[in-house]
Structures are given as structure tokens and as C-alpha cells.
Design a protein around this motif. Structure first.
Motif, PDB file in Angstrom:
ATOM      1  N   PRO A  73     -13.352  -9.877  -0.657  1.00 51.65           N
ATOM      2  CA  PRO A  73     -12.856  -8.888   0.415  1.00 51.65           C
ATOM      3  C   PRO A  73     -12.104  -8.730   1.235  1.00 51.65           C
ATOM      4  O   PRO A  73     -11.159  -8.298   2.185  1.00 51.65           O
ATOM      5  CB  PRO A  73     -14.423  -8.516   1.367  1.00 51.65           C
ATOM      6  CG  PRO A  73     -14.848 -10.241   0.866  1.00 51.65           C
ATOM      7  CD  PRO A  73     -14.469 -10.652  -0.592  1.00 51.65           C
ATOM      8  N   ALA A 127      -4.983  -3.375   1.563  1.00 54.37           N
ATOM      9  CA  ALA A 127      -5.009  -1.984   2.538  1.00 54.37           C
ATOM     10  C   ALA A 127      -3.920  -1.952   3.716  1.00 54.37           C
ATOM     11  O   ALA A 127      -3.352  -1.296   4.014  1.00 54.37           O
ATOM     12  CB  ALA A 127      -6.412  -2.297   2.685  1.00 54.37           C
ATOM     13  N   LEU A 175      -8.897  -6.076   2.039  1.00 55.63           N
ATOM     14  CA  LEU A 175      -8.270  -5.433   2.898  1.00 55.63           C
ATOM     15  C   LEU A 175      -6.957  -6.086   3.490  1.00 55.63           C
ATOM     16  O   LEU A 175      -5.712  -5.042   4.382  1.00 55.63           O
ATOM     17  CB  LEU A 175      -8.885  -5.993   4.425  1.00 55.63           C
ATOM     18  CG  LEU A 175     -10.454  -5.657   4.512  1.00 55.63           C
ATOM     19  CD1 LEU A 175     -11.633  -6.206   5.156  1.00 55.63           C
ATOM     20  CD2 LEU A 175     -10.528  -4.019   4.490  1.00 55.63           C
ATOM     21  N   THR A 176      -6.214  -6.954   3.014  1.00 52.60           N
ATOM     22  CA  THR A 176      -4.981  -7.362   3.470  1.00 52.60           C
ATOM     23  C   THR A 176      -4.076  -6.395   2.896  1.00 52.60           C
ATOM     24  O   THR A 176      -3.010  -6.192   2.901  1.00 52.60           O
ATOM     25  CB  THR A 176      -4.888  -8.488   2.852  1.00 52.60           C
ATOM     26  OG1 THR A 176      -6.048 -10.051   3.413  1.00 52.60           O
ATOM     27  CG2 THR A 176      -3.744  -9.513   3.132  1.00 52.60           C
ATOM     28  N   ALA A 228      -9.604  -6.419  10.154  1.00 49.31           N
ATOM     29  CA  ALA A 228     -11.050  -5.917  10.079  1.00 49.31           C
ATOM     30  C   ALA A 228     -12.175  -7.289   9.044  1.00 49.31           C
ATOM     31  O   ALA A 228     -12.624  -7.557   8.525  1.00 49.31           O
ATOM     32  CB  ALA A 228     -11.672  -4.639   8.459  1.00 49.31           C
ATOM     33  N   ALA A 229     -10.341  -8.185   8.108  1.00 47.42           N
ATOM     34  CA  ALA A 229     -11.001  -9.288   7.010  1.00 47.42           C
ATOM     35  C   ALA A 229     -10.965 -10.516   7.445  1.00 47.42           C
ATOM     36  O   ALA A 229     -11.175 -11.001   7.115  1.00 47.42           O
ATOM     37  CB  ALA A 229      -9.257  -9.258   6.080  1.00 47.42           C
ATOM     38  N   TYR A 263      -5.101   0.761  -2.912  1.00 48.63           N
ATOM     39  CA  TYR A 263      -5.760   0.118  -1.884  1.00 48.63           C
ATOM     40  C   TYR A 263      -5.559   1.115  -0.827  1.00 48.63           C
ATOM     41  O   TYR A 263      -6.047   0.353   1.062  1.00 48.63           O
ATOM     42  CB  TYR A 263      -5.210  -1.355  -1.448  1.00 48.63           C
ATOM     43  CG  TYR A 263      -6.233  -2.431  -2.314  1.00 48.63           C
ATOM     44  CD1 TYR A 263      -6.684  -2.799  -2.283  1.00 48.63           C
ATOM     45  CD2 TYR A 263      -4.453  -2.740  -3.329  1.00 48.63           C
ATOM     46  CE1 TYR A 263      -7.888  -3.176  -3.697  1.00 48.63           C
ATOM     47  CE2 TYR A 263      -4.906  -3.116  -4.232  1.00 48.63           C
ATOM     48  CZ  TYR A 263      -6.456  -3.568  -4.702  1.00 48.63           C
ATOM     49  OH  TYR A 263      -6.589  -4.670  -5.664  1.00 48.63           O
ATOM     50  N   PHE A 298      -6.743   3.688   2.664  1.00 49.13           N
ATOM     51  CA  PHE A 298      -8.027   3.950   2.908  1.00 49.13           C
ATOM     52  C   PHE A 298      -8.867   5.143   2.500  1.00 49.13           C
ATOM     53  O   PHE A 298      -7.703   6.221   2.150  1.00 49.13           O
ATOM     54  CB  PHE A 298      -8.085   3.565   4.508  1.00 49.13           C
ATOM     55  CG  PHE A 298      -9.339   4.200   5.018  1.00 49.13           C
ATOM     56  CD1 PHE A 298     -10.566   3.444   4.852  1.00 49.13           C
ATOM     57  CD2 PHE A 298      -9.292   5.490   5.512  1.00 49.13           C
ATOM     58  CE1 PHE A 298     -12.242   4.043   5.468  1.00 49.13           C
ATOM     59  CE2 PHE A 298     -10.919   5.519   6.366  1.00 49.13           C
ATOM     60  CZ  PHE A 298     -11.677   5.551   5.894  1.00 49.13           C
ATOM     61  N   PHE A 346      -6.951  -3.168   9.754  1.00 45.16           N
ATOM     62  CA  PHE A 346      -7.302  -3.920   8.669  1.00 45.16           C
ATOM     63  C   PHE A 346      -7.334  -5.376   8.037  1.00 45.16           C
ATOM     64  O   PHE A 346      -7.677  -6.270   7.572  1.00 45.16           O
ATOM     65  CB  PHE A 346      -6.794  -3.279   6.997  1.00 45.16           C
ATOM     66  CG  PHE A 346      -6.912  -1.487   7.202  1.00 45.16           C
ATOM     67  CD1 PHE A 346      -8.249  -1.150   7.186  1.00 45.16           C
ATOM     68  CD2 PHE A 346      -5.616  -1.183   6.653  1.00 45.16           C
ATOM     69  CE1 PHE A 346      -8.614  -0.008   6.838  1.00 45.16           C
ATOM     70  CE2 PHE A 346      -5.854   0.499   6.406  1.00 45.16           C
ATOM     71  CZ  PHE A 346      -6.878   1.154   7.796  1.00 45.16           C
ATOM     72  N   GLU A 347      -6.018  -5.847   8.645  1.00 46.01           N
ATOM     73  CA  GLU A 347      -6.188  -7.131   8.453  1.00 46.01           C
ATOM     74  C   GLU A 347      -7.298  -8.156   9.647  1.00 46.01           C
ATOM     75  O   GLU A 347      -8.011  -8.604   9.673  1.00 46.01           O
ATOM     76  CB  GLU A 347      -4.822  -7.459   9.060  1.00 46.01           C
ATOM     77  CG  GLU A 347      -4.006  -7.777   7.970  1.00 46.01           C
ATOM     78  CD  GLU A 347      -2.780  -7.838   8.840  1.00 46.01           C
ATOM     79  OE1 GLU A 347      -2.332  -8.359   9.784  1.00 46.01           O
ATOM     80  OE2 GLU A 347      -1.687  -8.117   7.665  1.00 46.01           O
ATOM     81  N   PHE A 365     -11.635   2.032  -0.643  1.00 46.30           N
ATOM     82  CA  PHE A 365     -10.495   1.672  -0.389  1.00 46.30           C
ATOM     83  C   PHE A 365      -9.963   1.912  -2.172  1.00 46.30           C
ATOM     84  O   PHE A 365     -10.586   1.832  -2.720  1.00 46.30           O
ATOM     85  CB  PHE A 365      -9.870   0.886  -0.493  1.00 46.30           C
ATOM     86  CG  PHE A 365     -10.130  -0.011   1.024  1.00 46.30           C
ATOM     87  CD1 PHE A 365      -9.114   0.262   2.277  1.00 46.30           C
ATOM     88  CD2 PHE A 365     -11.114   0.055   1.588  1.00 46.30           C
ATOM     89  CE1 PHE A 365      -8.772   0.434   3.067  1.00 46.30           C
ATOM     90  CE2 PHE A 365     -11.612  -0.500   2.866  1.00 46.30           C
ATOM     91  CZ  PHE A 365     -10.365  -0.471   3.380  1.00 46.30           C
ATOM     92  N   ILE A 419     -15.910  -1.831   0.925  1.00 45.02           N
ATOM     93  CA  ILE A 419     -15.765  -3.404   1.834  1.00 45.02           C
ATOM     94  C   ILE A 419     -16.936  -2.800   2.539  1.00 45.02           C
ATOM     95  O   ILE A 419     -17.424  -2.066   3.780  1.00 45.02           O
ATOM     96  CB  ILE A 419     -14.528  -3.367   2.572  1.00 45.02           C
ATOM     97  CG1 ILE A 419     -13.457  -3.306   1.756  1.00 45.02           C
ATOM     98  CG2 ILE A 419     -14.949  -4.616   3.185  1.00 45.02           C
ATOM     99  CD1 ILE A 419     -13.926  -4.857   0.457  1.00 45.02           C
TER     100      ILE A 419
END
Length: 292
Positions: free
Chosen positions: A81, A88, A85-86, A222-223, A269, A271, A219-220, A264, A245
Motif C-alpha cells: 500500500p 499515486a 500511494l507513493t 495517507a501512506a 496510479y 486516483f 497521498f504520501e 487507483f 487501498i
């Protein structure tokens, strides 16, 4: 449905096993076919029986791997994940992000797994009347906004105090740590609030516009949330395939609460939306009611 359709259907449903597991299953497949043929004299009967035998053998082929290696439906993804997200964030950072004119409107079309769908026209600078579905929302001009859709006809159009709210957010953080702090706000129990963070990410990514650096930071950030799970074989609300995710349900939520799953594109990637909804159009237009 012919045999090839059956194969495709079964394979798409349960996924594929590693190559080292295929040889024994292949032998069972051939044995099943030979056995079906010995016991069926008429061609049409053999074909029907072979289809059943093939289905069982195909299932054996594609499900031989352990459960942690082969997914059934939306199973745990091979991708991490954090990496999704990275990636994205990298995609978002590459978006040119051309600023809109203050007099324009953000048009967003959202499709849902369960209709009706949603269309909105939101004033960029918040001073013009917006339209959310069929509901009119008064713009804030000189500290006053007209009221629409009131239960009291006498209040329709009357002015109330307001502060303009822009949908083009230039006030948001541009680093992951600062964005995470913004998302958590005053929540102290970070370990148990992942579901709320998922909803906050969803809200910012849907009907608002962020600068590319802020999208990337979103998104970073969120990671960095604990407890996330990557899911394969998910689709967004419009049926588009992607990688999901999943943000776990926050502690203290209703027993009926479902985790939010952001979707995604598995290649770019970008969104797309959630498993229940999908942003299919998001752009600027010059007037309420105008579609690109």
C-alpha cells in the motif's frame, strides 16, 4: 457459454497459480478429459460433461497456490500500500495543475454503483451561485449569500452572513508530514482513526482542486497511516478496474460500518474513486449547467 468462455470466466474469478504448481494440475486436467470421453459415447453429451470436468480442473489449476499467493475476488494485492500511494503521489505531482479563473466553475460528475449519479457545478472563488444536483447554493458576495431550497418560502432568496469558500485550495500543506498533521487535526488516537483519514482523503480528492504538490502530499500522508491493506481486482463505482487501498474501520464505529477503499489505476496510479463511487469527469467550465 463455450469452453473458452468458461476458462476465461473461471480464471478471472479466482486468479492464477504459480508455474511450479501447474504441472500436476495439468495432468489432472488431461485425465479428467480422457475419463469424460471414455464414459460419454455421444459427442454432445461428452462436450457437456467435459465442460463440467474442465471447470473443476481449471479451478484446481488456478487455485493450487496457497491462499496468501492467489486471490479470490478482491484479495490482498502483491503491491504494497505504501508503494501504491507513493506512486499515486508521483502521478499527482506530474499533473500540470493549471489554475482556473476565479469566475469559472468546477464541474464534477460522479458515478455510483447504485444510481443516481451526481453532477455538481461549484463556483471556483465561492462568490457565484453553485449547483449541486438540482439544488442551488448561493454564492457569497460582500459577506452575504442568498438562501435557496428553504422549507419556508418567505426565506427563499433572503440573505445570510457568509464567508466565500473557494474550491481551488492553495492553503493546504505541500509536505507529507504537514498534510498528515492537517488530516489528523486534533485527533489524539492516531492508531484508531484510519477510517476517518480515509474519508478525509476522499473528500479532498473528489470535489475540490488541490495544487499538484498538495495532491502529492495528500497521498504520501495517507501512506503513513497504519493498518492499510492493498487489494487486487477491485473496481470503482463506474466499473473501472484498479488496485484498492483499504482504510480500516475506525474503532468505536457502528458494527455495520464498512471500510473505505480508495481505487487507483493499476498502471498509472491515477486516483479513480472508491469501490462505491467514481469521478468520471472533473474539469472547469464557464457556466452552471455547462458540460465539457
Amino acid at each position: 457459454m463455450d469452453e473458452l468462455d468458461l476458462i476465461r470466466d473461471r480464471a478471472e474469478t479466482v486468479g492464477f497459480a504459480p508455474a511450479e504448481h501447474l504441472a500436476p494440475a495439468r495432468e489432472r486436467l488431461l485425465a479428467a478429459a480422457r475419463g469424460e470421453r471414455r464414459h460419454r459415447s455421444r459427442r454432445w453429451v461428452w462436450l457437456g460433461g467435459a465442460s463440467v470436468g474442465l471447470a473443476a480442473a481449471i479451478t484446481a489449476v488456478v487455485t493450487l497456490a496457497p491462499a496468501d499467493q492467489v486471490g479470490v475476488g478482491p484479495a490482498v494485492a502483491h503491491a504494497d500500500p505504501v508503494k501504491v500511494l507513493t506512486a499515486a503521489a508521483d502521478t499527482a505531482l506530474k499533473d500540470p495543475g493549471k489554475p482556473p479563473r476565479p469566475d469559472q466553475f468546477l464541474y464534477v460528475k460522479t458515478e455510483y454503483t447504485i444510481p443516481p449519479n451526481r453532477e455538481v457545478w461549484l463556483s471556483v472563488d465561492g462568490t457565484r451561485d453553485s449547483l449541486i444536483g438540482s439544488a442551488k447554493e448561493g454564492g457569497c458576495r460582500n459577506g452575504k449569500a442568498p438562501m435557496y431550497g428553504t422549507n419556508d418560502p418567505r426565506a427563499e432568496g433572503t440573505l445570510q452572513d457568509c464567508t466565500p469558500k473557494t474550491i481551488y485550495r492553495t492553503d493546504l500543506p505541500t509536505t507529507a508530514d504537514a498534510m498528515l498533521a492537517y488530516l489528523y487535526g486534533k485527533e489524539a488516537d492516531r492508531a484508531g482513526r484510519a477510517g476517518y483519514i480515509g474519508k478525509a482523503v476522499y473528500t479532498l480528492a473528489y470535489e475540490q482542486v488541490l495544487q499538484p504538490a498538495s495532491y502529492a502530499a495528500l497521498f504520501e500522508a495517507a501512506a503513513k497511516v497504519p493498518g492499510l491493506t492493498a487489494l487486487d481486482h477491485v473496481t470503482d463505482g463506474a466499473g473501472r478496474p484498479g488496485v484498492g487501498i483499504e482504510f480500516p474501520v475506525s474503532s468505536g464505529s457502528s458494527p455495520k460500518a464498512q471500510p473505505i477503499v480508495l481505487v487507483f489505476d493499476a498502471t498509472t496510479y491515477q486516483f479513480l474513486g472508491t469501490t462505491d463511487s467514481a469521478v468520471t469527469v472533473k474539469t472547469y467550465v464557464d457556466a452552471v449547467g455547462q458540460r465539457p
